[in-house]
Design a protein around this motif. Structure first.
Motif, short mmCIF file in Angstrom:
data_model
loop_
_atom_site.label_atom_id
_atom_site.label_comp_id
_atom_site.label_asym_id
_atom_site.label_seq_id
_atom_site.Cartn_x
_atom_site.Cartn_y
_atom_site.Cartn_z
N ALA A 159 -53.83 -18.32 13.16
CA ALA A 159 -53.24 -18.81 11.91
C ALA A 159 -52.31 -17.76 11.30
O ALA A 159 -51.23 -18.09 10.80
N LEU A 160 -52.70 -16.51 11.35
CA LEU A 160 -51.88 -15.45 10.78
C LEU A 160 -50.61 -15.22 11.61
O LEU A 160 -49.56 -14.86 11.06
N GLU A 161 -50.68 -15.45 12.91
CA GLU A 161 -49.48 -15.33 13.73
C GLU A 161 -48.42 -16.33 13.27
O GLU A 161 -47.23 -16.00 13.19
N SER A 162 -48.85 -17.54 12.94
CA SER A 162 -47.89 -18.55 12.48
C SER A 162 -47.37 -18.24 11.08
O SER A 162 -46.31 -18.73 10.69
N GLU A 163 -48.09 -17.42 10.34
CA GLU A 163 -47.71 -17.07 8.97
C GLU A 163 -47.03 -15.71 8.88
O GLU A 163 -46.53 -15.32 7.81
N ALA A 164 -47.00 -14.97 9.98
CA ALA A 164 -46.58 -13.57 9.93
C ALA A 164 -45.18 -13.40 9.36
O ALA A 164 -44.91 -12.42 8.66
N GLY A 165 -44.30 -14.35 9.62
CA GLY A 165 -42.94 -14.23 9.11
C GLY A 165 -42.86 -14.31 7.60
O GLY A 165 -41.83 -13.92 7.02
N ARG A 166 -43.90 -14.78 6.96
CA ARG A 166 -43.91 -14.90 5.50
C ARG A 166 -44.71 -13.78 4.83
O ARG A 166 -44.79 -13.73 3.60
N LEU A 167 -45.31 -12.89 5.61
CA LEU A 167 -46.09 -11.81 5.01
C LEU A 167 -45.17 -10.77 4.36
O LEU A 167 -45.55 -10.17 3.35
N GLY A 168 -44.00 -10.55 4.92
CA GLY A 168 -43.02 -9.68 4.29
C GLY A 168 -43.46 -8.23 4.24
O GLY A 168 -44.44 -7.81 4.86
N ASP A 169 -42.71 -7.43 3.45
CA ASP A 169 -42.99 -6.00 3.38
C ASP A 169 -43.59 -5.58 2.04
O ASP A 169 -43.66 -4.40 1.73
N GLY A 170 -44.03 -6.52 1.24
CA GLY A 170 -44.67 -6.19 -0.02
C GLY A 170 -46.14 -5.89 0.16
O GLY A 170 -46.66 -5.81 1.28
N ILE A 171 -46.83 -5.72 -0.97
CA ILE A 171 -48.26 -5.47 -0.91
C ILE A 171 -48.94 -6.17 -2.07
O ILE A 171 -48.43 -6.20 -3.20
N ASP A 172 -50.06 -6.79 -1.77
CA ASP A 172 -50.93 -7.39 -2.77
C ASP A 172 -52.32 -7.47 -2.16
O ASP A 172 -52.55 -6.99 -1.04
N ILE A 173 -53.26 -8.05 -2.88
CA ILE A 173 -54.64 -8.05 -2.42
C ILE A 173 -54.81 -8.83 -1.12
O ILE A 173 -55.64 -8.48 -0.27
N GLY A 174 -53.99 -9.86 -0.92
CA GLY A 174 -54.08 -10.62 0.32
C GLY A 174 -53.65 -9.80 1.52
O GLY A 174 -54.32 -9.77 2.56
N ARG A 175 -52.54 -9.12 1.40
CA ARG A 175 -52.04 -8.30 2.50
C ARG A 175 -52.98 -7.12 2.77
O ARG A 175 -53.19 -6.72 3.92
N ILE A 176 -53.54 -6.54 1.72
CA ILE A 176 -54.51 -5.45 1.91
C ILE A 176 -55.71 -5.93 2.73
O ILE A 176 -56.15 -5.27 3.67
N SER A 177 -56.24 -7.10 2.39
CA SER A 177 -57.41 -7.63 3.09
C SER A 177 -57.09 -7.92 4.55
O SER A 177 -57.89 -7.59 5.45
N ILE A 178 -55.95 -8.53 4.80
CA ILE A 178 -55.56 -8.81 6.18
C ILE A 178 -55.36 -7.52 6.95
O ILE A 178 -55.81 -7.37 8.09
N GLY A 179 -54.68 -6.55 6.34
CA GLY A 179 -54.46 -5.27 7.00
C GLY A 179 -55.76 -4.57 7.37
O GLY A 179 -55.89 -4.02 8.47
N CYS A 180 -56.72 -4.60 6.46
CA CYS A 180 -58.01 -3.95 6.74
C CYS A 180 -58.79 -4.71 7.81
O CYS A 180 -59.52 -4.09 8.60
N ALA A 181 -58.65 -6.02 7.85
CA ALA A 181 -59.31 -6.80 8.91
C ALA A 181 -58.74 -6.45 10.27
O ALA A 181 -59.49 -6.24 11.24
#
Length: 204
Positions: free
Chosen positions: A141-163
């Motif tokens: 699911a994240l592979e299909s969404e990866a183009g929308r993750l961008g270069d910013g940071i928020d709690i969602g990106r932090i959680s995904i990065g730590c996973a």
């Protein structure tokens, strides 16, 4: 403030990244806590009856847990751009991504407990496999969404990065990058942030 922490917990790492990104490093005393599911830590249990890390003793002296609650509390203590969007679609996207990252970490930790900590005669391989199936579906699911993750940071990106970092740490043979190249490209840049490089868990 005081935080019960451990060097290998992905949920502790999530809070540590949050602390750094919010400029709160000097305000949180991170106290090492060693525990397993059958070896609770007495001082931790006094602050958190669930006996889980991370647990934060906030500025008012009350204990806060789990990582979601701690991170949202920390986001109220700084004047930098907020990690939790205040309203609108951005908030729900960030919270949904946080839930997905947290769910991946949960499943991966449970699978590790089953395959490493549980006595071998009692291990249930199908159950562990079911937990890792959650991780793999989330990667897809994240592979299909990866183009929308961008270069910013928020709690969602932090959680995904730590996973994703936890998969590298505990499941190096999973080889998730080969089948998820867009997600791998996003993570390469995200993992280079100072908050991520300074919280990589120790070997072993």
């Amino acid at each position: 403030m005081k935080m019960h922490a451990g060097p290998t917990s992905p949920f502790v790492r999530k809070v540590r990244v949050m602390i750094i990104e919010c400029g709160l490093t000097d305000r949180v005393d991170q106290q090492p806590t060693t525990l397993t599911p059958i070896n609770p830590a007495a001082d931790l249990n006094r602050d958190n009856p669930l006996g889980k890390i991370p647990t934060l003793i906030g500025e008012a002296g009350a204990a806060l847990f789990d990582s979601r609650v701690i991170c949202e509390y920390l986001d109220t203590l700084h004047d930098r751009p907020k990690m939790f969007p205040a309203a609108g679609e951005a908030r729900w996207v960030a919270l949904r991504r946080q839930a997905q990252g947290d769910g991946m970490m949960d499943a991966a930790v449970l699978a590790r407990y089953e395959t490493v900590l549980r006595p071998e005669p009692l291990r249930w391989s199908d159950w562990a496999g079911g937990q890792m199936a959650k991780v793999r579906r989330s990667l897809d699911a994240l592979e299909s969404e990866a183009g929308r993750l961008g270069d910013g940071i928020d709690i969602g990106r932090i959680s995904i990065g730590c996973a994703l970092g936890y998969l590298d740490f505990r499941y190096p043979d999973e080889g998730w990058r080969e089948s998820h190249p867009r997600l791998a490209a996003w993570y390469r840049d995200f993992a280079a942030r100072d908050s991520m490089t300074s919280t990589v868990p120790p070997e072993g």
